[in-house]
Write an enzyme that holds these catalytic residues in place. Structure first.
Site, PDB file in Angstrom:
ATOM      1  N   LYS A 113       0.831  -1.210   0.000  1.00  0.00           N
ATOM      2  CA  LYS A 113       0.000   0.000   0.000  1.00  0.00           C
ATOM      3  C   LYS A 113       0.864   1.259   0.000  1.00  0.00           C
ATOM      4  O   LYS A 113       0.511   2.263  -0.608  1.00  0.00           O
ATOM      5  CB  LYS A 113      -0.931   0.017   1.218  1.00  0.00           C
ATOM      6  N   LYS A 200      -5.234 -10.533  -6.952  1.00  0.00           N
ATOM      7  CA  LYS A 200      -6.365 -10.657  -6.022  1.00  0.00           C
ATOM      8  C   LYS A 200      -7.503  -9.702  -6.407  1.00  0.00           C
ATOM      9  O   LYS A 200      -7.247  -8.580  -6.834  1.00  0.00           O
ATOM     10  CB  LYS A 200      -5.848 -10.279  -4.621  1.00  0.00           C
ATOM     11  N   LYS A 203     -10.914  -4.049  -3.928  1.00  0.00           N
ATOM     12  CA  LYS A 203     -11.755  -2.855  -3.995  1.00  0.00           C
ATOM     13  C   LYS A 203     -11.016  -1.702  -4.653  1.00  0.00           C
ATOM     14  O   LYS A 203     -11.622  -0.772  -5.155  1.00  0.00           O
ATOM     15  CB  LYS A 203     -12.113  -2.406  -2.574  1.00  0.00           C
TER      16      LYS A 203
END
Ligand code: TRP
Length: 337
Positions: A113, A200, A203
């Site tokens: 991230k 994966k 969102k």
């Protein structure tokens, strides 16, 4: 006999998709029958990356409504919003002071991230796993059902509880915190993107076609599945590394169709994509329609939802208060109750 405890949560960021559902929420539904189950909407985690207040508010409620629509029964479990229970941030602070910085810097999700965020990485993003440890440890959870990607965070929670709290401040016969175990189901613990079977389902993927949200309209579901990546072979199979899309779609299909792993494989062994996709679409729409119906009912009349969240808050408050006080006492804080 006291029931074993389960705690889990999902972030209220964007729409909950079938990856969150198959990997986590679906497992809670069964666990609530045999465990004392707490499920929270982890809104404090949702501000570790830049957020929009209006969407946070809306997503927090809608995530709670989806828990119920997916089968969480407010009479069997406690559903609550993380930020309503101050003990989460309080325990987080205490654990922060006991956790070595280098344990945090090696967290894979943080590194991934942080790369995406560039210059703008908050301390909260680094601290995210400690807050998650606090979420879990406050409820003396025995089991934490999560997707595969959360395994490292669970390890951290275990290490903090055993090495940093229990072994330093507790005694062998009187541990302060319960050391939780992860529960990662093999089937569909990791749902992959529809547009790239090696990534994966997420969102944060800018391509909406990569995921199916639980609230997608049937026409949208149909369109996304039509566009889903396939390959040029006939017949679907599990575990062929050169065919990640076949593995992913067959795994999802085995669950949403109710066929189970083996039967689904047998049924689809010689099926071409042109036959498979409409069947997959029907199964998906069939399973999501009742969820969407209940979701809409809950969102149209918030009275019931508010009652559920109030009840969840009260139970969470009681349980977390006891654990927090136990920790504070062991660490030498003045506690009056
Ligand atoms: N980090 C989890 C995820 O992204 C969400 C989460 C926060 C969580 N606190 C938790 C999951 C406690 C289980 C238990 O999926």
């Amino acid at each position: 006999m006291t029931l074993k405890r389960v705690l889990s949560g999902v972030q209220p960021t964007g729409d909950i998709h079938i990856g969150n559902w198959l990997g986590a929420i679906r497992n809670w539904v069964e666990l609530q029958q045999t465990h004392e189950t707490f499920v929270c909407v982890v809104d404090l985690h949702a501000i570790t990356t830049p957020h929009d207040p209006k969407s946070l508010y809306k997503s927090s409620l809608s995530t709670a409504a989806l828990y119920i629509a997916c089968g969480m029964d407010p009479n069997k479990c406690s559903i609550f919003i993380q930020s309503q229970i101050p003990a989460h941030t309080e325990l987080c602070w205490i654990l922060n002071c006991l956790t070595p910085l280098n344990w945090m810097e090696r967290m894979i999700q943080f590194k991934e991230k942080a790369i995406k965020q560039g210059e703008n990485v908050s301390i909260g993003l680094l601290d995210y796993p400690v807050l998650m440890a606090a979420d879990i440890l406050l409820y003396d959870a025995d089991l934490v059902p999560v997707g595969e990607d959360q395994k490292q965070h669970l390890e951290l929670a275990r290490d903090i509880a055993s090495q940093r709290v229990n072994s330093k401040f507790g005694t062998k016969n009187n541990p302060i915190l319960r050391v939780p175990k992860p529960l990662i189901l093999k089937e569909c613990a990791k749902v992959m993107s529809l547009t790239d079977g090696t990534k994966k389902m997420s969102k944060s993927d800018p391509n909406e076609n990569s995921r199916i949200s639980l609230l997608d309209h049937p026409d949208v579901i149909s369109k996304k599945i039509k566009r889903a990546k396939t390959d040029s072979e006939i017949g679907l199979e599990y575990g062929n590394f050169s065919r990640p899309e076949a593995d992913n779609l067959l795994s999802i299909y085995s669950i949403i169709s109710g066929l189970g792993k083996e039967k689904a494989a047998l049924n689809c062994r010689e099926m071409g994509w042109g036959t498979f996709k409409p069947e997959f679409t029907d199964a998906m729409i069939n399973i999501l329609t009742p969820i969407q119906k209940q979701y809409n009912e809950l969102m149209n009349d918030k009275g019931e939802l508010n009652r559920v969240l109030e009840k969840g808050k009260n139970t969470a408050q009681e349980v977390s208060h006891v654990t927090l006080n136990r920790v504070k006492e062991a660490l030498g804080f003045y506690t009056s109750s």
